[in-house]
Design an enzyme around this catalytic site. Sequence first.
Site, short mmCIF file in Angstrom:
data_model
loop_
_atom_site.label_atom_id
_atom_site.label_comp_id
_atom_site.label_asym_id
_atom_site.label_seq_id
_atom_site.Cartn_x
_atom_site.Cartn_y
_atom_site.Cartn_z
N CYS A 127 0.85 -1.19 0.00
CA CYS A 127 0.00 0.00 0.00
C CYS A 127 0.88 1.24 0.00
O CYS A 127 1.87 1.31 0.74
CB CYS A 127 -0.90 0.00 1.24
SG CYS A 127 -2.00 1.44 1.36
N HIS A 169 -9.21 -3.37 -2.38
CA HIS A 169 -8.22 -2.60 -1.63
C HIS A 169 -8.58 -1.11 -1.62
O HIS A 169 -8.56 -0.47 -0.56
CB HIS A 169 -6.84 -2.81 -2.27
CG HIS A 169 -5.72 -2.12 -1.58
ND1 HIS A 169 -4.70 -2.80 -0.92
CD2 HIS A 169 -5.41 -0.80 -1.44
CE1 HIS A 169 -3.84 -1.93 -0.42
NE2 HIS A 169 -4.25 -0.71 -0.72
N GLU A 170 -8.93 -0.57 -2.79
CA GLU A 170 -9.22 0.86 -2.86
C GLU A 170 -10.56 1.20 -2.20
O GLU A 170 -10.68 2.23 -1.53
CB GLU A 170 -9.20 1.33 -4.32
CG GLU A 170 -7.87 1.16 -5.01
CD GLU A 170 -6.69 1.74 -4.24
OE1 GLU A 170 -6.86 2.77 -3.55
OE2 GLU A 170 -5.60 1.15 -4.31
N HIS A 173 -10.18 1.47 1.49
CA HIS A 173 -9.65 2.77 1.93
C HIS A 173 -10.79 3.75 2.21
O HIS A 173 -10.72 4.55 3.15
CB HIS A 173 -8.75 3.38 0.86
CG HIS A 173 -7.31 2.99 0.97
ND1 HIS A 173 -6.55 3.24 2.09
CD2 HIS A 173 -6.48 2.38 0.08
CE1 HIS A 173 -5.32 2.80 1.90
NE2 HIS A 173 -5.26 2.28 0.68
#
Length: 215
Positions: A127, A169-170, A173
């Site tokens: 990351c 993953h994004e 966030h």
Amino acid sequence: MGSPSDHVAPLAERVEELLAADGPLPIVAAGVPVLRRAAAPFDGQLAPALLARFVEALRVTMRAAPGVGLAAPQVGVGLRIAVIEDPAPVPEEVRTARGRVPQPFRVLVNPRYEAVGTARAAFYEGCLSVPGYQAVVARPAEVRLTGQDGTGRAVDEVFTGWPARIVQHETDHLDGTLYLDRAEPRSLASAPAMERLWTQPTPALAAEALGFPLP
């Protein structure tokens, strides 16, 4: 995509300040509160022209890092906006093992995902907000992503393989979640250790040597 709300000015001003400097935006690192807060849904807080400039800055920053995705909170902006792009310049062995295929540049606005089926895949992830380390994360192998694109058009698409990992993953966030929250703690490896020991297409050898399970 909605009309500006009462909190337009602070967010718009924050973005204008970020864009005042030339070049890539500064990426915030783990420990900064914005990375641990759920981002606000985008509902017109940025005017179309400012949104377009912000998206372009995210693209420039992602490419310069370099990375395959970047979420607005990673540059200090708590909005549910992210960008992804993966040219996938990897050997065929890696491409096959990880399902890593090229992804064009895309803007994700207010994305959400849900698993499709029960299959899970585990691979090392890194990351941009946690520099210098990687860890193994087991994630759904296939997900359905919903939301909008940068023009407000609806997105409803199924992703598999490495693209599925990127969008998870994004989107995480935007929920205040870092990949480390989902990682196998015993798999954590520094960049030098990764380069020296764990460059294989799958984490099978690392799992055996470091003592963590794989799905």
